[in-house]
Motif scaffolding. Structure first.
Motif, PDB file in Angstrom:
ATOM      1  N   THR A 192       0.834  -1.211   0.000  1.00 21.25           N
ATOM      2  CA  THR A 192       0.000   0.000   0.000  1.00 21.25           C
ATOM      3  C   THR A 192       0.862   1.252   0.000  1.00 21.25           C
ATOM      4  O   THR A 192       0.588   2.210  -0.728  1.00 21.25           O
ATOM      5  CB  THR A 192      -0.914   0.016   1.256  1.00 21.25           C
ATOM      6  OG1 THR A 192      -1.594  -1.230   1.330  1.00 21.25           O
ATOM      7  CG2 THR A 192      -1.904   1.148   1.214  1.00 21.25           C
ATOM      8  N   VAL A 193       1.924   1.231   0.825  1.00 21.68           N
ATOM      9  CA  VAL A 193       2.796   2.414   0.903  1.00 21.68           C
ATOM     10  C   VAL A 193       3.476   2.649  -0.442  1.00 21.68           C
ATOM     11  O   VAL A 193       3.507   3.783  -0.941  1.00 21.68           O
ATOM     12  CB  VAL A 193       3.844   2.258   2.030  1.00 21.68           C
ATOM     13  CG1 VAL A 193       4.802   3.446   2.019  1.00 21.68           C
ATOM     14  CG2 VAL A 193       3.171   2.136   3.389  1.00 21.68           C
ATOM     15  N   ILE A 194       3.988   1.574  -1.050  1.00 20.42           N
ATOM     16  CA  ILE A 194       4.665   1.718  -2.339  1.00 20.42           C
ATOM     17  C   ILE A 194       3.685   2.247  -3.403  1.00 20.42           C
ATOM     18  O   ILE A 194       4.003   3.161  -4.162  1.00 20.42           O
ATOM     19  CB  ILE A 194       5.297   0.378  -2.782  1.00 20.42           C
ATOM     20  CG1 ILE A 194       6.457   0.041  -1.832  1.00 20.42           C
ATOM     21  CG2 ILE A 194       5.787   0.453  -4.229  1.00 20.42           C
ATOM     22  CD1 ILE A 194       7.105  -1.298  -2.081  1.00 20.42           C
ATOM     23  N   ASP A 195       2.463   1.683  -3.412  1.00 17.66           N
ATOM     24  CA  ASP A 195       1.460   2.148  -4.374  1.00 17.66           C
ATOM     25  C   ASP A 195       1.134   3.625  -4.167  1.00 17.66           C
ATOM     26  O   ASP A 195       0.932   4.364  -5.135  1.00 17.66           O
ATOM     27  CB  ASP A 195       0.177   1.305  -4.248  1.00 17.66           C
ATOM     28  CG  ASP A 195       0.396  -0.130  -4.705  1.00 17.66           C
ATOM     29  OD1 ASP A 195       1.433  -0.393  -5.354  1.00 17.66           O
ATOM     30  OD2 ASP A 195      -0.451  -0.999  -4.392  1.00 17.66           O
ATOM     31  N   THR A 196       1.090   4.021  -2.888  1.00 15.11           N
ATOM     32  CA  THR A 196       0.793   5.426  -2.596  1.00 15.11           C
ATOM     33  C   THR A 196       1.937   6.332  -3.058  1.00 15.11           C
ATOM     34  O   THR A 196       1.704   7.427  -3.574  1.00 15.11           O
ATOM     35  CB  THR A 196       0.520   5.620  -1.095  1.00 15.11           C
ATOM     36  OG1 THR A 196      -0.397   4.616  -0.658  1.00 15.11           O
ATOM     37  CG2 THR A 196      -0.073   6.991  -0.807  1.00 15.11           C
ATOM     38  N   LEU A 197       3.170   5.851  -2.893  1.00 16.54           N
ATOM     39  CA  LEU A 197       4.334   6.610  -3.373  1.00 16.54           C
ATOM     40  C   LEU A 197       4.229   6.852  -4.878  1.00 16.54           C
ATOM     41  O   LEU A 197       4.482   7.955  -5.366  1.00 16.54           O
ATOM     42  CB  LEU A 197       5.629   5.829  -3.112  1.00 16.54           C
ATOM     43  CG  LEU A 197       6.185   5.800  -1.689  1.00 16.54           C
ATOM     44  CD1 LEU A 197       7.373   4.850  -1.626  1.00 16.54           C
ATOM     45  CD2 LEU A 197       6.588   7.188  -1.248  1.00 16.54           C
ATOM     46  N   LEU A 219       6.189  10.129  -6.002  1.00 12.86           N
ATOM     47  CA  LEU A 219       7.394  10.216  -5.166  1.00 12.86           C
ATOM     48  C   LEU A 219       8.284   8.971  -5.272  1.00 12.86           C
ATOM     49  O   LEU A 219       9.349   8.912  -4.678  1.00 12.86           O
ATOM     50  CB  LEU A 219       6.991  10.389  -3.692  1.00 12.86           C
ATOM     51  CG  LEU A 219       6.326  11.708  -3.304  1.00 12.86           C
ATOM     52  CD1 LEU A 219       5.713  11.597  -1.914  1.00 12.86           C
ATOM     53  CD2 LEU A 219       7.327  12.840  -3.358  1.00 12.86           C
ATOM     54  N   ARG A 220       7.825   7.990  -6.042  1.00  5.60           N
ATOM     55  CA  ARG A 220       8.522   6.700  -6.026  1.00  5.60           C
ATOM     56  C   ARG A 220       9.986   6.822  -6.460  1.00  5.60           C
ATOM     57  O   ARG A 220      10.848   6.124  -5.936  1.00  5.60           O
ATOM     58  CB  ARG A 220       7.772   5.703  -6.926  1.00  5.60           C
ATOM     59  CG  ARG A 220       8.350   4.291  -6.942  1.00  5.60           C
ATOM     60  CD  ARG A 220       8.218   3.625  -5.581  1.00  5.60           C
ATOM     61  NE  ARG A 220       8.911   2.339  -5.538  1.00  5.60           N
ATOM     62  CZ  ARG A 220      10.171   2.179  -5.179  1.00  5.60           C
ATOM     63  NH1 ARG A 220      10.911   3.237  -4.871  1.00  5.60           N
ATOM     64  NH2 ARG A 220      10.716   0.980  -5.140  1.00  5.60           N
ATOM     65  N   ASP A 221      10.263   7.718  -7.423  1.00  3.23           N
ATOM     66  CA  ASP A 221      11.634   7.844  -7.930  1.00  3.23           C
ATOM     67  C   ASP A 221      12.558   8.564  -6.968  1.00  3.23           C
ATOM     68  O   ASP A 221      13.770   8.521  -7.109  1.00  3.23           O
ATOM     69  CB  ASP A 221      11.626   8.629  -9.260  1.00  3.23           C
ATOM     70  CG  ASP A 221      10.877   7.865 -10.336  1.00  3.23           C
ATOM     71  OD1 ASP A 221      10.732   6.632 -10.178  1.00  3.23           O
ATOM     72  OD2 ASP A 221      10.432   8.504 -11.315  1.00  3.23           O
TER      73      ASP A 221
END
Lengths: 209, 267
Positions: free
Chosen positions: A158-163, A168-170
């Motif tokens: 969930t946190v990664i998907d939200t990033l 913000l993932r990069d």
């Protein structure tokens, strides 16, 4: 240089006061702070880490070495700050939503700090939005997510998907850990790294940046 | 004394492999061996099966029951998995659930199952504020758990409080906090059982078995009366029977003598 060896040795022995004294002595001798850090403190911590993996030293010894590291860093920090060097990678660390386990996370935090990383611990039962806020506020290089339950490890995703959703993932590498987490799960959810213990977690964090 | 055999747990690689191959023979063998070694309950945990935990739990329960006549302890943090396990049980033994906590959401999700299936329940001394650190934390949460469980209709004799054992490598006071908690619980709730696992305490230390065995003896002396452990560990089981005899829990030392005759103390 003898004083650097003494720092490394005192750190391995967990002698915090001596590490602080020797770090000061090294500065007085004109050794550069970054040299003291890499060839004294981090060298000692590296030896402790290797011995830990080899079952020659144990968790309490890693913890007192990490404490000794702090004493050394406290001597160096003001000078490092003056030179304008940004010495350490920064980690935001927390246990995911619905999960209250803190010991593993705290252990990872202590060893990371003891490896020269700057750690912002955002606590337990952390909602994904709070992780996003922390990333915006602290601009870490790494986000480290702990989960000890098969019911909460899905929150790491969930946190990664939200990033990703927040764009913000990069900006941040994501590391995951905790009893039910596996290398395969790390790949499945698109995290950047997985570690089985605190020492490996700190090493991986340094490798990822 | 109540022993819950811990070996059917998918965090152990042998079990994980067996689950991937749906190898019922191996699962049945391990269940059988644990019962023969003195386990009263067989813990069933497939927590690593993140994508199909309820189905695997139901399969495990069926497979074990086909071979072994023993009560089962359904072990999962997920209420759906608990339900899948409990509804698959068709023997006449009272099942056990591992576990409920004082976290509001968790308690409200698990308590209907505890009541519906009339199970024994392991109640972990943690609440929404997190893991307990001190004796006071544990006692406060234990108090709430016992009150809430009893109000919901659970008998004191069916409650097994777990004070939550934490690694002494990380906090030097972690062991003594549990011992102090047990002494207080013995006074406050003499009819409520106390249970724990024995491997957390030694995390991060060498020669963990010695720490685990010593902690078993210390906690039993302070009032622990049930354990989640590996019943195939002959040393540990040997100390359990010896401790029971020494604590006046084994009339005429008959159990101790019986396990001696069965060869528990021969190398």
């Amino acid at each position: 240089m003898e004083v650097l060896n003494e720092i490394s040795q005192a750190l391995q022995n967990g002698d915090a006061d001596l590490v602080g004294e020797k770090a000061q002595e090294a500065l007085n001798l004109g050794v550069s702070p970054s040299n003291i850090l890499s060839d004294g403190l981090l060298k000692g911590m590296g030896i402790i880490g290797a011995k830990f993996k080899n079952n020659e030293v144990f968790v309490p010894e890693v913890l007192i070495a990490a404490r000794a590291m702090h004493f050394g860093l406290n001597v160096l920090k003001p000078i490092l700050a003056n030179t304008g060097v940004k010495p350490f990678a920064k980690v935001v660390l927390g246990t995911v939503k619905g999960d209250l386990h803190d010991i593993g996370k705290n252990l990872v935090g202590m060893v990371m700090m003891g490896s020269g990383l700057e750690v912002v611990d955002v606590g337990i039962d952390v909602h994904e939005d709070k992780f996003i806020e922390a990333i915006k506020e602290h601009k870490p290089d790494i986000l480290a997510l702990s989960s000890l339950l098969s019911t909460t490890m899905v929150e790491q995703k969930t946190v990664i998907d939200t990033l990703i959703k927040e764009g913000l993932r990069d900006q941040v590498k994501v590391m995951i850990g905790g009893a039910p987490v596996t290398e395969q799960y790390c790949k499945d959810i698109g995290a950047d790294g997985y570690a089985t213990d605190a020492v490996s977690a700190a090493e991986m964090a340094r490798k990822l940046v | 004394m109540l022993i819950v055999g811990e070996l059917i747990n998918s965090s152990r690689s042998m079990i994980k492999d067996a689950l991937e191959k749906m190898d019922s023979t191996l699962i049945q063998e391990i269940a059988q061996k644990q019962v023969e070694a003195g386990a009263h309950y067989i813990d069933v945990n497939c927590g690593t099966q993140v994508y199909n935990e309820p189905e695997i739990m139901a399969w495990l329960v069926k497979v074990i029951q086909d071979k072994v006549s023993a009560p089962l302890c359904i072990d999962s943090p997920n209420p759906k998995v608990l339900k899948a396990g409990l509804s698959s049980i068709n023997n006449n033994y009272q099942p056990m659930v591992n576990s409920i906590t004082a976290e509001a959401k968790k308690f409200s999700e698990v308590i209907p199952l505890v009541v519906e299936y009339k199970v024994k329940v392991i109640a972990l001394c943690m609440d929404d504020s997190g893991m307990p650190k001190t004796t006071e934390d544990r006692l406060r949460i234990a108090d709430r758990l016992v009150n809430d469980l009893v109000s919901a209709g659970v008998k004191e004799d069916d409650i097994h409080l777990d004070p939550l054992v934490q690694p002494v490598s990380f906090d030097s006071q972690a062991g003594v906090a549990v011992l102090e908690t047990l002494l207080k619980l013995k006074e406050q709730y003499p009819r409520v059982h106390k249970i724990c696992g024995l491997s957390n305490v030694s995390f991060g230390l060498p020669t963990r078995k010695i720490i685990n065995q010593t902690f078993m003896i210390q906690t039993m002396t302070a009032g622990m009366d049930s354990y989640i452990l590996d019943p195939l560990d002959k040393k540990m089981m040997g100390f359990i029977y010896a401790s029971q005899a020494l604590l006046g829990k084994d009339d005429f030392c008959m159990n101790y003598i019986a396990v001696h005759r069965k060869g528990l103390y021969t190398e």
